[in-house]
Motif scaffolding. Sequence first.
Motif, PDB file in Angstrom:
ATOM      1  N   GLU A  34       0.832  -1.207   0.000  1.00  0.00           N
ATOM      2  CA  GLU A  34       0.000   0.000   0.000  1.00  0.00           C
ATOM      3  C   GLU A  34       0.866   1.256   0.000  1.00  0.00           C
ATOM      4  OE1 GLU A  34      -3.745   1.954   2.450  1.00  0.00           O
ATOM      5  OE2 GLU A  34      -2.771   0.170   3.235  1.00  0.00           O
ATOM      6  N   ILE A  35       1.918   1.253   0.790  1.00  0.00           N
ATOM      7  CA  ILE A  35       2.824   2.401   0.842  1.00  0.00           C
ATOM      8  C   ILE A  35       3.510   2.593  -0.507  1.00  0.00           C
ATOM      9  CG2 ILE A  35       4.964   3.276   1.865  1.00  0.00           C
ATOM     10  CD1 ILE A  35       4.011   2.038   4.538  1.00  0.00           C
ATOM     11  N   GLN A  36       3.949   1.517  -1.124  1.00  0.00           N
ATOM     12  CA  GLN A  36       4.600   1.612  -2.433  1.00  0.00           C
ATOM     13  C   GLN A  36       3.648   2.155  -3.489  1.00  0.00           C
ATOM     14  OE1 GLN A  36       7.786   1.359  -3.157  1.00  0.00           O
ATOM     15  NE2 GLN A  36       8.156   0.982  -0.997  1.00  0.00           N
ATOM     16  N   GLU A  37       2.392   1.752  -3.444  1.00  0.00           N
ATOM     17  CA  GLU A  37       1.399   2.253  -4.401  1.00  0.00           C
ATOM     18  C   GLU A  37       1.190   3.757  -4.218  1.00  0.00           C
ATOM     19  OE1 GLU A  37      -1.335   2.421  -7.468  1.00  0.00           O
ATOM     20  OE2 GLU A  37       0.123   0.874  -6.967  1.00  0.00           O
ATOM     21  N   LEU A  38       1.121   4.210  -2.980  1.00  0.00           N
ATOM     22  CA  LEU A  38       0.966   5.642  -2.717  1.00  0.00           C
ATOM     23  C   LEU A  38       2.195   6.419  -3.175  1.00  0.00           C
ATOM     24  CD1 LEU A  38      -0.742   5.597   0.795  1.00  0.00           C
ATOM     25  CD2 LEU A  38      -1.800   6.103  -1.409  1.00  0.00           C
ATOM     26  N   LYS A  39       3.363   5.847  -2.978  1.00  0.00           N
ATOM     27  CA  LYS A  39       4.596   6.489  -3.442  1.00  0.00           C
ATOM     28  C   LYS A  39       4.608   6.591  -4.960  1.00  0.00           C
ATOM     29  CE  LYS A  39       7.834   5.397   0.269  1.00  0.00           C
ATOM     30  NZ  LYS A  39       9.099   4.710   0.583  1.00  0.00           N
ATOM     31  N   ARG A  40       4.114   5.563  -5.618  1.00  0.00           N
ATOM     32  CA  ARG A  40       4.048   5.583  -7.091  1.00  0.00           C
ATOM     33  C   ARG A  40       3.115   6.700  -7.555  1.00  0.00           C
ATOM     34  NH1 ARG A  40       1.041   4.607 -11.044  1.00  0.00           N
ATOM     35  NH2 ARG A  40      -0.663   3.820  -9.788  1.00  0.00           N
ATOM     36  N   LYS A  41       1.958   6.807  -6.911  1.00  0.00           N
ATOM     37  CA  LYS A  41       1.009   7.863  -7.268  1.00  0.00           C
ATOM     38  C   LYS A  41       1.615   9.245  -7.024  1.00  0.00           C
ATOM     39  CE  LYS A  41      -3.206   5.244  -6.432  1.00  0.00           C
ATOM     40  NZ  LYS A  41      -4.441   5.149  -5.630  1.00  0.00           N
ATOM     41  N   LYS A  42       2.349   9.365  -5.935  1.00  0.00           N
ATOM     42  CA  LYS A  42       3.000  10.626  -5.605  1.00  0.00           C
ATOM     43  C   LYS A  42       4.028  10.992  -6.673  1.00  0.00           C
ATOM     44  CE  LYS A  42       5.731  12.643  -1.946  1.00  0.00           C
ATOM     45  NZ  LYS A  42       6.493  12.390  -0.748  1.00  0.00           N
ATOM     46  N   LEU A  43       4.793  10.017  -7.127  1.00  0.00           N
ATOM     47  CA  LEU A  43       5.785  10.253  -8.169  1.00  0.00           C
ATOM     48  C   LEU A  43       5.127  10.664  -9.488  1.00  0.00           C
ATOM     49  CD1 LEU A  43       8.741  10.246  -8.981  1.00  0.00           C
ATOM     50  CD2 LEU A  43       8.533   7.803  -9.453  1.00  0.00           C
ATOM     51  N   VAL A  44       4.016  10.032  -9.817  1.00  0.00           N
ATOM     52  CA  VAL A  44       3.286  10.399 -11.037  1.00  0.00           C
ATOM     53  C   VAL A  44       2.840  11.857 -10.959  1.00  0.00           C
ATOM     54  CG1 VAL A  44       1.160   9.984 -12.348  1.00  0.00           C
ATOM     55  CG2 VAL A  44       2.574   8.054 -11.630  1.00  0.00           C
ATOM     56  N   LEU A  45       2.328  12.250  -9.794  1.00  0.00           N
ATOM     57  CA  LEU A  45       1.908  13.639  -9.616  1.00  0.00           C
ATOM     58  C   LEU A  45       3.099  14.588  -9.731  1.00  0.00           C
ATOM     59  CD1 LEU A  45      -0.661  13.432  -6.690  1.00  0.00           C
ATOM     60  CD2 LEU A  45      -1.114  14.086  -9.052  1.00  0.00           C
ATOM     61  N   LYS A  46       4.213  14.220  -9.124  1.00  0.00           N
ATOM     62  CA  LYS A  46       5.409  15.060  -9.192  1.00  0.00           C
ATOM     63  C   LYS A  46       5.850  15.240 -10.637  1.00  0.00           C
ATOM     64  CE  LYS A  46      10.203  15.325  -7.732  1.00  0.00           C
ATOM     65  NZ  LYS A  46      11.304  14.611  -7.119  1.00  0.00           N
ATOM     66  N   ASP A  47       5.852  14.178 -11.404  1.00  0.00           N
ATOM     67  CA  ASP A  47       6.235  14.251 -12.812  1.00  0.00           C
ATOM     68  C   ASP A  47       5.287  15.163 -13.584  1.00  0.00           C
ATOM     69  OD1 ASP A  47       8.361  12.554 -12.351  1.00  0.00           O
ATOM     70  OD2 ASP A  47       7.350  10.779 -13.174  1.00  0.00           O
ATOM     71  N   GLU A  48       4.001  15.055 -13.315  1.00  0.00           N
ATOM     72  CA  GLU A  48       3.006  15.891 -13.995  1.00  0.00           C
ATOM     73  C   GLU A  48       3.200  17.363 -13.620  1.00  0.00           C
ATOM     74  OE1 GLU A  48      -0.428  16.877 -16.331  1.00  0.00           O
ATOM     75  OE2 GLU A  48       1.015  15.257 -16.349  1.00  0.00           O
ATOM     76  N   ILE A  49       3.457  17.641 -12.344  1.00  0.00           N
ATOM     77  CA  ILE A  49       3.701  19.010 -11.897  1.00  0.00           C
ATOM     78  C   ILE A  49       4.912  19.587 -12.620  1.00  0.00           C
ATOM     79  CG2 ILE A  49       4.465  20.402  -9.922  1.00  0.00           C
ATOM     80  CD1 ILE A  49       2.700  18.486  -8.160  1.00  0.00           C
ATOM     81  N   GLU A  50       5.991  18.830 -12.675  1.00  0.00           N
ATOM     82  CA  GLU A  50       7.206  19.308 -13.351  1.00  0.00           C
ATOM     83  C   GLU A  50       6.972  19.517 -14.845  1.00  0.00           C
ATOM     84  OE1 GLU A  50      10.074  20.416 -12.010  1.00  0.00           O
ATOM     85  OE2 GLU A  50       8.943  20.136 -10.157  1.00  0.00           O
ATOM     86  N   ARG A  51       6.236  18.620 -15.461  1.00  0.00           N
ATOM     87  CA  ARG A  51       5.944  18.748 -16.890  1.00  0.00           C
ATOM     88  C   ARG A  51       5.161  20.042 -17.163  1.00  0.00           C
ATOM     89  NH1 ARG A  51       2.053  18.083 -20.357  1.00  0.00           N
ATOM     90  NH2 ARG A  51       0.544  17.358 -18.836  1.00  0.00           N
ATOM     91  N   LEU A  52       4.180  20.320 -16.314  1.00  0.00           N
ATOM     92  CA  LEU A  52       3.384  21.528 -16.487  1.00  0.00           C
ATOM     93  C   LEU A  52       4.194  22.791 -16.214  1.00  0.00           C
ATOM     94  CD1 LEU A  52       0.014  20.374 -14.914  1.00  0.00           C
ATOM     95  CD2 LEU A  52       0.489  20.805 -17.327  1.00  0.00           C
ATOM     96  N   ARG A  53       5.055  22.733 -15.219  1.00  0.00           N
ATOM     97  CA  ARG A  53       5.907  23.901 -14.929  1.00  0.00           C
ATOM     98  C   ARG A  53       6.841  24.205 -16.088  1.00  0.00           C
ATOM     99  NH1 ARG A  53       7.440  22.731  -8.645  1.00  0.00           N
ATOM    100  NH2 ARG A  53       5.574  23.679  -7.769  1.00  0.00           N
TER     101      ARG A  53
END
Length: 57
Positions: A34-53
């Motif tokens: 469960e923790i690994q899945e949340l970390k994966r989702k967090k990384l996806v969000l981080k990548d999307e934030i950086e892409r948009l910036r």
Amino acid sequence: MSLESHLETLQQRHSALDSEIAALRQKPAAGDTEIQELKRKKLVLKDEIERLRISRN
């Protein structure tokens, strides 16, 4: 939705996931999966934030 508000929403979701991960780590019965899945989702969000910036500039 403007780009700025979208970025803000993504950052809020990223922070919420960070808090959720921290809370799960405090529970002795927390599953690594469960923790690994949340970390994966967090990384996806981080990548999307950086892409948009980058595209904003």
